[in-house]
Design an enzyme around this catalytic site. Sequence first.
Site, short mmCIF file in Angstrom:
data_model
loop_
_atom_site.label_atom_id
_atom_site.label_comp_id
_atom_site.label_asym_id
_atom_site.label_seq_id
_atom_site.Cartn_x
_atom_site.Cartn_y
_atom_site.Cartn_z
N ASP A 133 4.30 28.23 27.97
CA ASP A 133 3.49 26.69 28.14
C ASP A 133 3.36 26.28 26.64
O ASP A 133 2.92 26.91 25.63
CB ASP A 133 2.15 26.69 28.76
CG ASP A 133 2.81 26.94 29.99
OD1 ASP A 133 3.79 26.06 30.76
OD2 ASP A 133 2.09 27.57 30.28
N ASP A 147 6.40 21.45 34.25
CA ASP A 147 5.19 20.58 34.57
C ASP A 147 4.81 19.46 35.35
O ASP A 147 4.13 19.09 36.33
CB ASP A 147 4.16 21.33 34.06
CG ASP A 147 3.54 22.96 33.78
OD1 ASP A 147 4.55 23.14 35.04
OD2 ASP A 147 3.40 23.34 33.33
#
Length: 171
Positions: A133, A147
């Site tokens: 991330d 995402d």
Amino acid sequence: MTDTPATDTPAPTEQRRLAVVLVVAALILVVDQATKYWAESALPGRAPIPVLGEFLQLRLLYNPGAAFSIGSGSTWIFTILAAVAVVVLARLATQPQTKPRAIALSLLLGGAFTHLLDRLFRAPSFAQGHVVDFIDYNGWFVGNVADIALFCGAVLFVIITFLADRATSEK
């Protein structure tokens, strides 16, 4: 009168729609993995890089859990869930779809598949990998391109369902 054998071959428009779903899903996978590669090469050991002040920043994290690092001690469960999601979404993609639903499926399939690859092949071990991330949204959560695709696909499905229910109730 001649008998013509029934075929299970999808119509050309359905074949094109399936091809589009798979191409979009593959594009999401490639962009997500490429941006993760970039993040892992450019962001380690750096302070967050502001993009829109503190509201949107770039910073590298490895997430063993789900959104908001929920379930970080159960990474293998997320691997199984991602695998099931990929199979179900791929199966749905082979069914006749409206264009908006096909787009939603492609976004969901691409996001789920790239997360599955992270879980399977990233450190610390096979099927327990951590998702890379790097997009920090004001400290609320840190995500990635997959995402974004998953979120957009889910929102599109909700909108499609709402509009279909509304059209049905107006009849």
